[in-house]
Design a protein around this motif. Structure first.
Motif, mmCIF file in Angstrom:
data_model
loop_
_atom_site.group_PDB
_atom_site.id
_atom_site.type_symbol
_atom_site.label_atom_id
_atom_site.label_comp_id
_atom_site.label_asym_id
_atom_site.label_seq_id
_atom_site.Cartn_x
_atom_site.Cartn_y
_atom_site.Cartn_z
ATOM 1 N N ASP A 78 68.317 64.681 18.332
ATOM 2 C CA ASP A 78 67.704 63.478 17.762
ATOM 3 C C ASP A 78 66.218 63.385 18.090
ATOM 4 O O ASP A 78 65.690 62.310 18.350
ATOM 5 C CB ASP A 78 68.411 62.199 18.235
ATOM 6 C CG ASP A 78 69.851 62.134 17.803
ATOM 7 O OD1 ASP A 78 70.146 62.555 16.662
ATOM 8 O OD2 ASP A 78 70.696 61.669 18.594
ATOM 9 N N ILE A 79 65.541 64.517 18.088
ATOM 10 C CA ILE A 79 64.112 64.553 18.402
ATOM 11 C C ILE A 79 63.313 64.369 17.118
ATOM 12 O O ILE A 79 63.534 65.066 16.132
ATOM 13 C CB ILE A 79 63.734 65.879 19.096
ATOM 14 C CG1 ILE A 79 64.551 66.079 20.372
ATOM 15 C CG2 ILE A 79 62.243 65.951 19.359
ATOM 16 C CD1 ILE A 79 64.366 64.995 21.429
ATOM 17 N N ASP A 80 62.392 63.436 17.160
ATOM 18 C CA ASP A 80 61.540 63.117 16.012
ATOM 19 C C ASP A 80 60.156 63.725 16.237
ATOM 20 O O ASP A 80 59.465 63.352 17.193
ATOM 21 C CB ASP A 80 61.433 61.598 15.873
ATOM 22 C CG ASP A 80 60.586 61.150 14.695
ATOM 23 O OD1 ASP A 80 59.800 61.950 14.153
ATOM 24 O OD2 ASP A 80 60.700 59.967 14.320
ATOM 25 N N ASP A 84 58.288 61.859 19.345
ATOM 26 C CA ASP A 84 58.822 62.276 20.636
ATOM 27 C C ASP A 84 58.081 63.409 21.331
ATOM 28 O O ASP A 84 58.512 63.871 22.390
ATOM 29 C CB ASP A 84 60.299 62.667 20.462
ATOM 30 C CG ASP A 84 61.130 61.511 19.949
ATOM 31 O OD1 ASP A 84 60.796 60.347 20.267
ATOM 32 O OD2 ASP A 84 62.110 61.764 19.231
ATOM 33 N N ALA A 87 57.125 62.707 25.024
ATOM 34 C CA ALA A 87 58.268 62.791 25.942
ATOM 35 C C ALA A 87 58.607 64.251 26.236
ATOM 36 O O ALA A 87 58.940 64.601 27.378
ATOM 37 C CB ALA A 87 59.478 62.067 25.353
ATOM 38 N N GLN A 110 62.250 58.352 29.167
ATOM 39 C CA GLN A 110 63.182 57.403 28.548
ATOM 40 C C GLN A 110 63.813 57.939 27.265
ATOM 41 O O GLN A 110 65.015 57.873 27.082
ATOM 42 C CB GLN A 110 62.460 56.073 28.268
ATOM 43 C CG GLN A 110 63.334 55.005 27.656
ATOM 44 C CD GLN A 110 64.361 54.464 28.649
ATOM 45 O OE1 GLN A 110 64.081 54.323 29.821
ATOM 46 N NE2 GLN A 110 65.554 54.176 28.167
ATOM 47 N N LYS A 111 63.018 58.466 26.359
ATOM 48 C CA LYS A 111 63.537 58.963 25.081
ATOM 49 C C LYS A 111 64.585 60.051 25.281
ATOM 50 O O LYS A 111 65.577 60.126 24.564
ATOM 51 C CB LYS A 111 62.382 59.485 24.210
ATOM 52 C CG LYS A 111 62.785 60.382 23.072
ATOM 53 C CD LYS A 111 63.777 59.735 22.111
ATOM 54 C CE LYS A 111 64.243 60.744 21.072
ATOM 55 N NZ LYS A 111 65.197 60.239 20.148
ATOM 56 N N ALA A 115 69.060 61.312 24.517
ATOM 57 C CA ALA A 115 69.004 62.454 23.601
ATOM 58 C C ALA A 115 69.583 63.728 24.213
ATOM 59 O O ALA A 115 69.662 64.746 23.544
ATOM 60 C CB ALA A 115 67.549 62.707 23.182
#
Length: 135
Positions: A78-80, A84, A87, A110-111, A115
């Motif tokens: 779920d990495i954008d 992201d 992060a 946090q992200k 994930a």
């Protein structure tokens, strides 16, 4: 002579957002390379960034793996690529300082806490003495 990187970040290049032909891995690789380079010597000389056709995280694209010699490996999903990268760079700095790669979720950016798809312990190969065998 440039030293070999001690760590790798691998990005899935075949992950697609559901219902689209978009493959965000290629975009993420470029953004991550730029961000790691901008981070300077503290990170850039120690990491190699590459893509791979599949890491089996298809339900949670885009997937990214961190691995290093004798260290636990991590797989994040779920990495954008647009949100992201910071992060991922923060975790690269952190991962580089971990002797065995091991850290609790609460210590990660946090992200990346939610994930995390997997943490794989470092492979340890035990060798037994070949005692009592005749050649």
């Amino acid at each position: 002579m440039t030293p070999m990187p001690n760590h790798s970040i691998t990005v899935c290049t075949s992950c697609r957002h559901k219902g689209t032909t978009c493959k965000p891995g290629f975009q993420l690789i470029e953004k991550l390379k730029d961000a790691i380079e901008a981070a300077g010597d503290a990170v850039s000389d120690d990491f190699e960034i590459s893509g791979v056709a599949c890491m089996a995280g298809c339900d949670r694209p885009c997937t990214v793996a961190y691995h290093g010699s004798r260290k636990a490996a991590y797989l994040f999903g779920d990495i954008d690529p647009d949100a992201d990268v910071d992060a991922l760079v923060t975790f690269a700095r952190q991962y580089a300082t971990l002797n065995d790669g091991w850290c609790n979720a609460s210590a990660r950016p946090q992200k990346l806490r939610a994930a995390t798809l997997a943490r794989v312990p470092a492979a340890i190969i035990a060798m037994e003495a070949d005692v009592g065998r005749a050649s």
